[in-house]
Enzyme design. Structure first.
Site, PDB file in Angstrom:
ATOM      1  N   ASP A   1       0.988  -1.013  -0.155  1.00 44.34           N
ATOM      2  CA  ASP A   1       0.332  -0.060  -0.077  1.00 44.34           C
ATOM      3  C   ASP A   1       0.845   1.405   0.391  1.00 44.34           C
ATOM      4  OD1 ASP A   1      -1.799   2.092   0.206  1.00 44.34           O
ATOM      5  OD2 ASP A   1      -2.993  -0.015   1.003  1.00 44.34           O
TER       6      ASP A   1
ATOM      7  N   ASP B   1       4.234   2.183  -5.047  1.00 45.43           N
ATOM      8  CA  ASP B   1       2.887   2.971  -4.730  1.00 45.43           C
ATOM      9  C   ASP B   1       3.311   2.811  -7.103  1.00 45.43           C
ATOM     10  OD1 ASP B   1       1.537   5.166  -6.989  1.00 45.43           O
ATOM     11  OD2 ASP B   1       2.921   6.901  -6.282  1.00 45.43           O
ATOM     12  N   VAL B   2       1.695   2.550  -7.380  1.00 45.12           N
ATOM     13  CA  VAL B   2       2.147   1.370  -8.315  1.00 45.12           C
ATOM     14  C   VAL B   2       2.166   2.436  -9.710  1.00 45.12           C
ATOM     15  CG1 VAL B   2       0.798  -0.748  -7.179  1.00 45.12           C
ATOM     16  CG2 VAL B   2      -0.486   1.731  -8.622  1.00 45.12           C
TER      17      VAL B   2
ATOM     18  N   ASN C   1      -5.109  -4.927  -6.895  1.00 43.81           N
ATOM     19  CA  ASN C   1      -5.917  -4.524  -6.487  1.00 43.81           C
ATOM     20  C   ASN C   1      -6.051  -2.324  -6.211  1.00 43.81           C
ATOM     21  OD1 ASN C   1      -8.618  -4.556  -4.610  1.00 43.81           O
ATOM     22  ND2 ASN C   1      -7.120  -3.484  -2.854  1.00 43.81           N
TER      23      ASN C   1
ATOM     24  N   TYR D   1     -12.824   7.310 -13.469  1.00 41.71           N
ATOM     25  CA  TYR D   1     -12.965   6.303 -13.145  1.00 41.71           C
ATOM     26  C   TYR D   1     -13.520   4.898 -13.897  1.00 41.71           C
ATOM     27  CZ  TYR D   1     -13.371   3.006  -8.947  1.00 41.71           C
ATOM     28  OH  TYR D   1     -13.215   1.437  -8.683  1.00 41.71           O
TER      29      TYR D   1
ATOM     30  N   LYS E   1     -11.464   1.834 -15.206  1.00 43.82           N
ATOM     31  CA  LYS E   1     -11.740   0.271 -15.051  1.00 43.82           C
ATOM     32  C   LYS E   1     -12.190  -0.847 -16.463  1.00 43.82           C
ATOM     33  CE  LYS E   1     -11.911  -0.075 -10.567  1.00 43.82           C
ATOM     34  NZ  LYS E   1     -10.507  -0.896  -9.437  1.00 43.82           N
TER      35      LYS E   1
ATOM     36  N   ALA F   1     -19.323  -2.947  -2.055  1.00 41.55           N
ATOM     37  CA  ALA F   1     -18.742  -3.159  -1.867  1.00 41.55           C
ATOM     38  C   ALA F   1     -18.253  -2.617  -0.579  1.00 41.55           C
ATOM     39  CB  ALA F   1     -17.109  -4.795  -1.610  1.00 41.55           C
TER      40      ALA F   1
END
Length: 268
Positions: free
Chosen positions: A56, A84-85, A110, A176, A180, A209
């Site tokens: 994370d 950090d992706v 994720n 977003y 996605k 979720a």
């Protein structure tokens, strides 16, 4: 026709582990806190994973999560690393940590960033930030994990986290939703690229979720509206989404690749 409204149902009992990931080394991004990523880490450990490396960008929450999981499952089975992706070097370091434990067998991507902005007012910075974390970050992790799996001759598995918003329109979510939808397309195409190496790539597409961070950044009114769209009248528990990700990562899904599985009770 508007679907009839029913009283919200309670979540079902938690499902015990069945060693679906026995002996595997699992890497999970965006897994500190109490969201889907954290649920995947716990579920993987309960399903017998030999080790889980999770990341994370929040150092304190990562350390707290590691301490809790180490006390419950053993320090030798958990390792955390800030990642950090959007930074290729940090993604590489995350996979290096998995190499120290025998190499990644399962990669769960994720990490993602949302936000709300009308497309007429959305800035380039807002657009690019969401795309860089949610879509390009997933690409970086797919590429890095795929390269490691190919080099090691592993028939590994990659599971991405998409969203039903990649299929369905929602105001204020152009960035977003585009990201996605891109994750879904990335999943399908990379699955074909990696299939000759015996590597599977699939994705889940959750609707709603519930976890504390979502509740913090979303109004009660919007949450109520979103829950009314769900057939069960409630949001999914993060572990309910994690269960499907674990299934896709397991040998029970050995002939599934390039698929996007909806984890949703939204009305048809």
């Amino acid at each position: 026709m508007t679907a009839p409204q029913h009283a919200p149902q309670h979540a079902p009992p938690y499902v015990p582990g069945h060693d679906l990931l026995a002996g595997k080394v699992v890497v999970v991004t965006a897994a500190a806190g109490a969201g889907i990523g954290a649920a995947v880490v716990r579920r993987a450990l309960e399903e017998g994973a030999r080790a889980v490396v999770f990341s994370d960008t929040h150092e304190r929450r990562l350390a707290e999560a590691e301490g809790t999981l180490a006390a419950e499952f053993g320090a030798d089975r958990v390792r955390q690393l800030v990642c950090d992706v959007t930074d290729e070097a940090q993604v590489g370091a995350l996979l290096d940590a998995a190499d120290d434990l025998g190499g990644v067998d399962i990669m769960v991507n994720n990490a993602g960033l949302g936000g709300t902005a009308n497309v007429l007012e959305m800035t380039d910075e807002e657009w690019l930030r969401v795309l860089d974390i949610t879509l390009t970050g997933t690409f970086r992790c797919v590429r890095a994990a795929g390269q490691r799996m190919v080099a090691a001759g592993k028939r590994g598995v990659i599971v991405n986290n998409a969203s039903v918003i990649g299929w369905r329109a929602q105001e204020g979510q152009a960035h977003y939703a585009a990201a996605k939808a891109g994750v879904m397309a990335l999943t399908r195409c990379s699955a074909l690229d990696l299939a000759p190496h015996g590597i599977r790539v699939n994705a889940v597409s959750p609707s709603l979720a519930m976890h504390p961070f979502l509740a913090k950044v979303t109004s009660d009114e919007l949450l109520d509206e979103l829950m009314q769209r769900e057939a069960f009248g409630r949001a999914a528990e993060p572990w309910e989404v994690a269960n499907v990700m674990v299934f896709l990562a397991s040998n029970y899904a050995s002939y599934l690749t390039g698929e996007v599985v909806s984890v949703s009770s939204q009305h048809a």
